[in-house]
Enzyme design. Structure first.
Site, PDB file in Angstrom:
ATOM      1  N   ARG A   1       0.824  -1.205   0.000  1.00 21.18           N
ATOM      2  CA  ARG A   1       0.000   0.000   0.000  1.00 21.18           C
ATOM      3  C   ARG A   1       0.866   1.266   0.000  1.00 21.18           C
ATOM      4  O   ARG A   1       1.966   1.267   0.536  1.00 21.18           O
ATOM      5  CB  ARG A   1      -0.868   0.036   1.264  1.00 21.18           C
ATOM      6  CG  ARG A   1      -2.155  -0.762   1.186  1.00 21.18           C
ATOM      7  CD  ARG A   1      -2.938  -0.647   2.485  1.00 21.18           C
ATOM      8  NE  ARG A   1      -2.118  -1.026   3.635  1.00 21.18           N
ATOM      9  CZ  ARG A   1      -1.631  -0.173   4.526  1.00 21.18           C
ATOM     10  NH1 ARG A   1      -1.893   1.119   4.449  1.00 21.18           N
ATOM     11  NH2 ARG A   1      -0.906  -0.600   5.533  1.00 21.18           N
ATOM     12  N   ALA A   2       0.321   2.304  -0.572  1.00 25.11           N
ATOM     13  CA  ALA A   2       0.925   3.642  -0.492  1.00 25.11           C
ATOM     14  C   ALA A   2       2.375   3.670  -0.966  1.00 25.11           C
ATOM     15  O   ALA A   2       3.182   4.452  -0.490  1.00 25.11           O
ATOM     16  CB  ALA A   2       0.826   4.186   0.949  1.00 25.11           C
ATOM     17  N   ARG A   3       2.685   2.791  -1.874  1.00 27.22           N
ATOM     18  CA  ARG A   3       4.044   2.698  -2.446  1.00 27.22           C
ATOM     19  C   ARG A   3       5.100   2.324  -1.415  1.00 27.22           C
ATOM     20  O   ARG A   3       6.295   2.562  -1.616  1.00 27.22           O
ATOM     21  CB  ARG A   3       4.436   3.992  -3.154  1.00 27.22           C
ATOM     22  CG  ARG A   3       3.408   4.335  -4.189  1.00 27.22           C
ATOM     23  CD  ARG A   3       3.847   5.275  -5.242  1.00 27.22           C
ATOM     24  NE  ARG A   3       2.667   5.462  -6.110  1.00 27.22           N
ATOM     25  CZ  ARG A   3       2.713   5.425  -7.421  1.00 27.22           C
ATOM     26  NH1 ARG A   3       3.827   5.209  -8.043  1.00 27.22           N
ATOM     27  NH2 ARG A   3       1.623   5.586  -8.124  1.00 27.22           N
ATOM     28  N   LEU A   4       4.642   1.752  -0.291  1.00 22.40           N
ATOM     29  CA  LEU A   4       5.613   1.307   0.720  1.00 22.40           C
ATOM     30  C   LEU A   4       5.947  -0.155   0.426  1.00 22.40           C
ATOM     31  O   LEU A   4       5.681  -1.060   1.217  1.00 22.40           O
ATOM     32  CB  LEU A   4       5.035   1.499   2.126  1.00 22.40           C
ATOM     33  CG  LEU A   4       4.659   2.960   2.419  1.00 22.40           C
ATOM     34  CD1 LEU A   4       4.006   3.088   3.794  1.00 22.40           C
ATOM     35  CD2 LEU A   4       5.893   3.854   2.338  1.00 22.40           C
ATOM     36  N   HIS A   5       6.487  -0.388  -0.731  1.00 28.89           N
ATOM     37  CA  HIS A   5       6.736  -1.746  -1.215  1.00 28.89           C
ATOM     38  C   HIS A   5       7.848  -2.423  -0.424  1.00 28.89           C
ATOM     39  O   HIS A   5       8.707  -1.762   0.160  1.00 28.89           O
ATOM     40  CB  HIS A   5       7.128  -1.700  -2.692  1.00 28.89           C
ATOM     41  CG  HIS A   5       6.245  -0.813  -3.509  1.00 28.89           C
ATOM     42  ND1 HIS A   5       4.891  -1.041  -3.629  1.00 28.89           N
ATOM     43  CD2 HIS A   5       6.508   0.314  -4.221  1.00 28.89           C
ATOM     44  CE1 HIS A   5       4.369  -0.090  -4.404  1.00 28.89           C
ATOM     45  NE2 HIS A   5       5.320   0.738  -4.760  1.00 28.89           N
TER      46      HIS A   5
END
Ligand SMILES: Cc1cc2nc3c(=O)[nH]c(=O)nc-3n(C[C@H](O)[C@H](O)[C@H](O)COP(=O)(O)O)c2cc1C
Length: 168
Positions: A145-149
């Site tokens: 999520r939220a580019r918190l890969h």
């Protein structure tokens, strides 16, 4: 998979090839040993691979880098022999990466090769075979999520693998 190679001057080139085998030694693909990519690999025997699985776990990307060596003749023979006859003929007919002045010349070469090998098994062209990328870096990338890969990077130095996480 995407296969990226570079020539001696650092000019880069990327294309899709089929990942045909994975084993303890590396990642195997097959191609024409006289192609542009083969010339680049001869000049600069490192390459990068990239896979994308959009449907898996909110997107998975795998990146691999390493040294590329030719697969053994037996391995290339075995795979070539398993290919459909039309693909075997195609391997003889295609001068991969060379200029094709007009499409009909390819069809003519296919017909020629069909005549040449009529009633016989099609042998592997000497200019066709496998390469094995021996990895020294593998990165698993899991979409979050939220580019918190999540990024898990595995690196090998002298055959010793270590793992670390990277900021996304
Ligand atoms: C789905 C797909 C699979 C391909 N698989 C291969 C392959 O396994 N080997 C190969 O030489 N070219 C394969 N190609 C063609 C390459 O993308 C490329 O056009 C060709 O290898 C010539 O590249 P080069 O001129 O950089 O050497 C494939 C292309 C696509 C779209």
């Amino acid at each position: 998979m995407t296969l990226a190679t570079a020539d001696a001057d650092g000019r880069l080139s990327a294309r899709i090839v089929l990942l045909k085998a994975v084993d303890d030694r590396g990642f195997v693909f097959f191609t024409n040993y006289a192609s542009a990519k083969a010339g680049q690999l001869a000049a600069h025997p490192r390459a990068a691979l990239c896979f994308l699985w959009k449907a898996l776990r909110d997107v998975v990307q795998v990146r691999i880098e390493g040294v590329v060596e030719k697969a053994g003749a037996e391995e290339s023979d075995a795979y070539f022999a398993s290919r459909p006859r039309a693909s075997q003929i195609g391997a003889w007919a295609s001068l991969q990466s060379q200029t094709l002045p007009e499409r009909s010349m390819l069809d003519t070469r296919v017909a020629e090769m069909e005549r040449r090998f009529a009633g016989a098994e099609v042998p592997r062209p000497v200019d066709w075979g496998g390469y094995r990328l021996v990895p020294d870096m593998i990165e698993l990338w899991f979409g979050q999520r939220a580019r918190l890969h999540d990024r898990e990077r595995y690196e090998s130095v002298g055959g010793q693998w270590t793992k670390r996480l990277l900021y996304p």
